[in-house]
Design an enzyme around this catalytic site. Structure first.
Site, PDB file in Angstrom:
ATOM      1  N   CYS A 144       0.827  -1.217   0.000  1.00 21.33           N
ATOM      2  CA  CYS A 144       0.000   0.000   0.000  1.00 21.33           C
ATOM      3  C   CYS A 144       0.858   1.262   0.000  1.00 21.33           C
ATOM      4  O   CYS A 144       0.342   2.366  -0.158  1.00 21.33           O
ATOM      5  CB  CYS A 144      -0.930   0.000   1.209  1.00 21.33           C
ATOM      6  SG  CYS A 144      -0.035  -0.076   2.788  1.00 21.33           S
ATOM      7  N   ASP A 188       2.671   2.224   2.656  1.00 17.57           N
ATOM      8  CA  ASP A 188       2.874   2.672   4.039  1.00 17.57           C
ATOM      9  C   ASP A 188       3.992   1.867   4.693  1.00 17.57           C
ATOM     10  O   ASP A 188       4.183   0.686   4.396  1.00 17.57           O
ATOM     11  CB  ASP A 188       1.593   2.506   4.857  1.00 17.57           C
ATOM     12  CG  ASP A 188       0.463   3.350   4.314  1.00 17.57           C
ATOM     13  OD1 ASP A 188       0.755   4.418   3.728  1.00 17.57           O
ATOM     14  OD2 ASP A 188      -0.705   2.944   4.455  1.00 17.57           O
ATOM     15  N   CYS A 219      -2.060   4.345   7.699  1.00 12.75           N
ATOM     16  CA  CYS A 219      -3.444   4.646   8.034  1.00 12.75           C
ATOM     17  C   CYS A 219      -3.708   4.471   9.540  1.00 12.75           C
ATOM     18  O   CYS A 219      -2.874   3.937  10.276  1.00 12.75           O
ATOM     19  CB  CYS A 219      -4.335   3.676   7.256  1.00 12.75           C
ATOM     20  SG  CYS A 219      -4.014   1.966   7.717  1.00 12.75           S
ATOM     21  N   CYS A 231      -3.179  -4.487   6.659  1.00  9.65           N
ATOM     22  CA  CYS A 231      -2.465  -3.650   7.646  1.00  9.65           C
ATOM     23  C   CYS A 231      -1.994  -4.524   8.816  1.00  9.65           C
ATOM     24  O   CYS A 231      -0.900  -4.302   9.355  1.00  9.65           O
ATOM     25  CB  CYS A 231      -3.364  -2.536   8.177  1.00  9.65           C
ATOM     26  SG  CYS A 231      -4.229  -1.602   6.897  1.00  9.65           S
TER      27      CYS A 231
HETATM   28 FE1  FES Z   1      -1.267   0.823   4.379  1.00  4.41          FE
HETATM   29 FE2  FES Z   1      -3.081   0.438   6.295  1.00  4.41          FE
HETATM   30  S1  FES Z   1      -3.470   1.088   4.250  1.00  4.41           S
HETATM   31  S2  FES Z   1      -0.950   0.077   6.376  1.00  4.41           S
END
Ligand code: FES
Length: 158
Positions: free
Chosen positions: A54, A56, A79, A123
């Protein structure tokens, strides 16, 4: 017409929270809004840092004493769900042995959070993968204590 910016912000926050309650469990909201163990430790024995598909990134640091995780911290630029996952996971590993921490799965994390919507399950996988990376780093440091010393000295100089 004057706008009370603080009143507007409060109403927006209330609306965001109400929307979140329709999607997430109370536990997820609690751990996302009041994160536990968020931050960094200067003298970690193991560090894992992974960027998920994602985009992150989650970092988990662990300190180990007598084979047990004595302290852990997480950081994320992701997120709210990743905050809840890092927060809950670092609580779950508190005082666990390395072997006990290694068998924690993303399903265990999901259960502890009272579930996540399907689109946020990744996540929890990212958080658990990052914990495994921190444990692998800890084990590498055990085999190469001079590497750990250099890492810690590098931290001190930052
Ligand atoms: Fe990337 Fe939650 S959308 S860690």
């Amino acid at each position: 017409m004057s706008v009370d910016i603080y009143e507007l912000a409060k109403r927006l926050e209330t609306q965001v929270l109400e929307d979140a309650k329709e999607v997430f469990s109370e536990t997820v909201i609690e751990y996302a809004y009041n994160p536990r163990n968020m931050g960094e430790i200067s003298c970690a024995d193991g560090v894992g840092k992974i960027t998920g598909t994602c985009g992150d990134t989650v970092q988990i640091q662990i300190c180990v004493e007598d084979g047990r995780i004595s302290e852990s911290r997480f950081m994320t630029d992701g997120c709210g769900t990743s905050i809840a996952c890092g927060s809950m996971l670092t609580e779950m590993i508190g005082d666990k042995t390395i072997e006990e921490a290694l068998v924690i799965t993303s399903d265990d994390l999901l259960r502890s959070l009272d579930g996540l919507p399907e689109e946020y399950v990744h996540c929890s996988v990212l958080a658990v993968d990052t914990l495994h990376a921190a444990i692998a780093d800890y084990r590498t440091n055990l085999e190469q204590p001079d590497k750990l010393m250099r890492d810690k000295q590098g931290d001190d100089q930052e």
